[in-house]
Enzyme design. Structure first.
Site, PDB file in Angstrom:
ATOM      1  N   HIS A 117      37.538  42.546  42.546  1.00 38.19           N
ATOM      2  CA  HIS A 117      37.071  43.814  43.105  1.00 38.19           C
ATOM      3  C   HIS A 117      37.726  43.989  44.475  1.00 38.19           C
ATOM      4  O   HIS A 117      37.755  43.061  45.279  1.00 38.19           O
ATOM      5  CB  HIS A 117      35.546  43.783  43.236  1.00 38.19           C
ATOM      6  CG  HIS A 117      35.008  44.953  44.005  1.00 38.19           C
ATOM      7  ND1 HIS A 117      35.398  46.249  43.744  1.00 38.19           N
ATOM      8  CD2 HIS A 117      34.125  45.025  45.033  1.00 38.19           C
ATOM      9  CE1 HIS A 117      34.783  47.064  44.580  1.00 38.19           C
ATOM     10  NE2 HIS A 117      34.005  46.346  45.369  1.00 38.19           N
ATOM     11  N   ASN A 177      38.214  50.741  48.576  1.00 36.78           N
ATOM     12  CA  ASN A 177      37.196  50.278  47.630  1.00 36.78           C
ATOM     13  C   ASN A 177      36.796  51.439  46.719  1.00 36.78           C
ATOM     14  O   ASN A 177      36.161  52.393  47.176  1.00 36.78           O
ATOM     15  CB  ASN A 177      35.985  49.761  48.426  1.00 36.78           C
ATOM     16  CG  ASN A 177      34.881  49.223  47.531  1.00 36.78           C
ATOM     17  OD1 ASN A 177      34.890  49.433  46.315  1.00 36.78           O
ATOM     18  ND2 ASN A 177      33.924  48.525  48.124  1.00 36.78           N
ATOM     19  N   CYS A 192      29.671  48.264  42.266  1.00 34.51           N
ATOM     20  CA  CYS A 192      31.025  47.700  42.289  1.00 34.51           C
ATOM     21  C   CYS A 192      31.251  46.633  41.212  1.00 34.51           C
ATOM     22  O   CYS A 192      32.395  46.324  40.874  1.00 34.51           O
ATOM     23  CB  CYS A 192      31.347  47.139  43.662  1.00 34.51           C
ATOM     24  SG  CYS A 192      31.308  48.397  44.944  1.00 34.51           S
TER      25      CYS A 192
HETATM   26  N1  COA Z   1      36.625  52.282  63.385  1.00 29.91           N
HETATM   27  C1  COA Z   1      36.577  51.701  64.604  1.00 29.91           C
HETATM   28  N2  COA Z   1      35.566  50.887  64.993  1.00 29.91           N
HETATM   29  C2  COA Z   1      34.593  50.649  64.122  1.00 29.91           C
HETATM   30  C3  COA Z   1      34.572  51.227  62.835  1.00 29.91           C
HETATM   31  C4  COA Z   1      35.644  52.073  62.481  1.00 29.91           C
HETATM   32  N3  COA Z   1      35.732  52.659  61.264  1.00 29.91           N
HETATM   33  N4  COA Z   1      33.478  50.818  62.183  1.00 29.91           N
HETATM   34  C5  COA Z   1      32.813  49.994  63.015  1.00 29.91           C
HETATM   35  N5  COA Z   1      33.473  49.900  64.189  1.00 29.91           N
HETATM   36  C6  COA Z   1      33.118  49.106  65.367  1.00 29.91           C
HETATM   37  C7  COA Z   1      31.648  48.828  65.441  1.00 29.91           C
HETATM   38  O1  COA Z   1      30.967  49.910  66.041  1.00 29.91           O
HETATM   39  C8  COA Z   1      31.586  47.576  66.264  1.00 29.91           C
HETATM   40  O2  COA Z   1      31.734  47.925  67.618  1.00 29.91           O
HETATM   41  P1  COA Z   1      30.824  47.211  68.742  1.00 29.91           P
HETATM   42  O3  COA Z   1      31.200  45.752  68.668  1.00 29.91           O
HETATM   43  O4  COA Z   1      31.264  47.900  70.001  1.00 29.91           O
HETATM   44  O5  COA Z   1      29.412  47.489  68.335  1.00 29.91           O
HETATM   45  C9  COA Z   1      32.857  46.830  65.877  1.00 29.91           C
HETATM   46  O6  COA Z   1      33.710  47.809  65.247  1.00 29.91           O
HETATM   47  C10 COA Z   1      32.624  45.636  64.936  1.00 29.91           C
HETATM   48  O7  COA Z   1      31.780  46.060  63.870  1.00 29.91           O
HETATM   49  P2  COA Z   1      31.354  45.056  62.723  1.00 29.91           P
HETATM   50  O8  COA Z   1      30.504  45.802  61.746  1.00 29.91           O
HETATM   51  O9  COA Z   1      30.793  43.802  63.308  1.00 29.91           O
HETATM   52  O10 COA Z   1      32.777  44.738  62.103  1.00 29.91           O
HETATM   53  P3  COA Z   1      33.182  43.692  61.011  1.00 29.91           P
HETATM   54  O11 COA Z   1      34.297  42.859  61.526  1.00 29.91           O
HETATM   55  O12 COA Z   1      32.014  43.005  60.403  1.00 29.91           O
HETATM   56  O13 COA Z   1      33.802  44.629  59.901  1.00 29.91           O
HETATM   57  C11 COA Z   1      33.307  45.675  57.785  1.00 29.91           C
HETATM   58  C12 COA Z   1      33.008  45.621  59.298  1.00 29.91           C
HETATM   59  C13 COA Z   1      32.415  46.734  57.160  1.00 29.91           C
HETATM   60  C14 COA Z   1      34.768  46.043  57.588  1.00 29.91           C
HETATM   61  C15 COA Z   1      33.038  44.293  57.182  1.00 29.91           C
HETATM   62  O14 COA Z   1      31.770  43.834  57.560  1.00 29.91           O
HETATM   63  C16 COA Z   1      33.117  44.310  55.692  1.00 29.91           C
HETATM   64  O15 COA Z   1      34.151  44.541  55.142  1.00 29.91           O
HETATM   65  N6  COA Z   1      31.997  44.007  55.026  1.00 29.91           N
HETATM   66  C17 COA Z   1      31.940  43.985  53.583  1.00 29.91           C
HETATM   67  C18 COA Z   1      31.728  45.358  53.137  1.00 29.91           C
HETATM   68  C19 COA Z   1      32.078  45.520  51.709  1.00 29.91           C
HETATM   69  O16 COA Z   1      33.137  45.142  51.300  1.00 29.91           O
HETATM   70  N7  COA Z   1      31.192  46.146  50.980  1.00 29.91           N
HETATM   71  C20 COA Z   1      31.381  46.496  49.651  1.00 29.91           C
HETATM   72  C21 COA Z   1      31.000  45.377  48.779  1.00 29.91           C
HETATM   73  S1  COA Z   1      30.957  46.006  47.177  1.00 29.91           S
END
Ligand code: COA
Length: 321
Positions: free
Chosen positions: A248, A278, A113
């Site tokens: 980004h 993304n 990225c």
């Molecule tokens: N739809 C519905 N529920 C979902 C899901 C989806 N697509 N993906 C995950 N969940 C659920 C999980 O299973 C979890 O459920 P649980 O609490 O019952 O176990 C819940 O949502 C929370 O998951 P979590 O991973 O803690 O969510 P979060 O608030 O951290 O958000 C991301 C997840 C990935 C959106 C977030 O961490 C993020 O954006 N991280 C950065 C990633 C990124 O940008 N990467 C690229 C960098 S180049």
């Protein structure tokens, strides 16, 4: 002093947009979850005939048209991608051949990225040392090909696309247009937080993207705030001097958190993550081209590009348009 000046930009998106609701028909997710956690509303996904090189070629042609530069004048192509058409040769050489400007320098950079920032820094260095005069710097991806469509924690976050800029080496005397400074970093200790579980020398397969999202999120905010401060300090500018930040586009909450840490108002941040999701190396030039074409970014504006990605890699570049 030679400066690398941006003459024009272009971008390309495959097919029609796929909304969160459409995605929820085949993945166990919902529009409400995706919007609340990421700000993403839709993404474009490559069709059967779209490739990274075809998207990159279209973006490059649009950038050349916007710049008023003939492809024959391009003697350097640096293309950032983590989803090349083939393991080798470089996708940049395919773009070069499609554009009909064979003979100059063409290669890919792999910084996921942050790829566009690495490509921009590399091209700028080569222009300033006289290795080339006019460059195409491209970020292009077909990330949908390396997503695990059974993994709802990752597959809803990414999209496909390409963005490109034309850079020209110009005499910098009398104005400060062009790339002012670029700062790049990598920390290879975090491979297991964001990686693809395959490759030519390990599994012999392409592999699928794996990510521990919450950990990546925390690293992203810290690293981005740090490199933005470093870039401003090295150029003698303050956050108040910046007209636009082109970040980004991973997650709107990362954009908000980084802006808050720097005291940058939300109105100065170009946000396209809602439209494109993304797109990895394509996301910064796609967002830049969007804001150039809708007239927000104008000549002489001071623009900060920034990105963070797998590796980890991260970087920022301050540019006077
Ligand atoms: N739809 C519905 N529920 C979902 C899901 C989806 N697509 N993906 C995950 N969940 C659920 C999980 O299973 C979890 O459920 P649980 O609490 O019952 O176990 C819940 O949502 C929370 O998951 P979590 O991973 O803690 O969510 P979060 O608030 O951290 O958000 C991301 C997840 C990935 C959106 C977030 O961490 C993020 O954006 N991280 C950065 C990633 C990124 O940008 N990467 C690229 C960098 S180049």
């Amino acid at each position: 002093m030679i400066r690398s000046v941006i003459l024009g930009s272009g971008s390309a998106l495959p097919g029609a947009a796929v909304t969160n609701a459409q995605l929820a028909e085949r993945v166990d997710t919902s529009d409400a979850w995706i919007v609340e956690r990421t700000g993403i509303r839709q993404r474009h996904l490559a069709g059967e005939n779209d490739t990274t090189s075809s998207l990159a070629t279209t973006a490059a042609q649009r950038a050349l048209a916007a710049a008023g530069v003939d492809a024959a004048a391009i003697d350097l192509i640096v293309l950032a991608t983590a989803t090349p058409d083939q393991t080798f040769p470089a996708t940049a050489t395919m773009v070069q051949n499609n554009l009909g400007c064979n003979g100059g320098i063409a290669f890919d950079v792999a910084a996921v990225c942050s790829g566009f920032l690495y490509a921009l820094g590399t091209a700028d260095s080569m222009l300033r040392t006289g290795m080339a005069r006019r460059a195409l710097v491209i970020g292009a991806e077909t990330f949908s090909r390396i997503l695990d469509w059974e993994d709802r924690t990752t597959c809803v976050l990414f999209g496909d696309g390409a963005g490109a800029i034309v850079l020209e080496a110009q005499d910098g005397a009398g104005n400060d247009r062009g790339v002012i400074t670029t700062k790049l970093h990598a920390d290879g200790a975090h491979n297991e937080l964001l990686y693809v579980d395959g490759g030519p020398s390990t599994t012999g397969t392409v592999g699928k993207l794996r990510m521990r999202g919450p950990e990546v999120f925390r690293h992203a905010v810290v690293n981005l705030a740090s490199v933005l401060k470093e870039t401003l300090a090295s150029s003698g500018h303050t956050a108040d001097d910046i007209d636009w930040v082109v970040p980004h586009q991973a997650n709107s909450r990362i954009l908000d958190a980084t802006a808050r840490k720097l005291g940058l108002p939300a109105e100065k941040i170009i946000v396209t993550v809602d439209q494109h999701a993304n797109t990895s190396a394509a996301s910064v030039p796609l967002a830049f081209d969007t804001a150039m074409r809708d007239g927000r970014i104008k000549q002489s504006d001071l623009v900060m590009f920034e990105a963070m990605g797998g590796g980890f890699t991260w970087g920022a570049s301050l540019v006077r348009i």
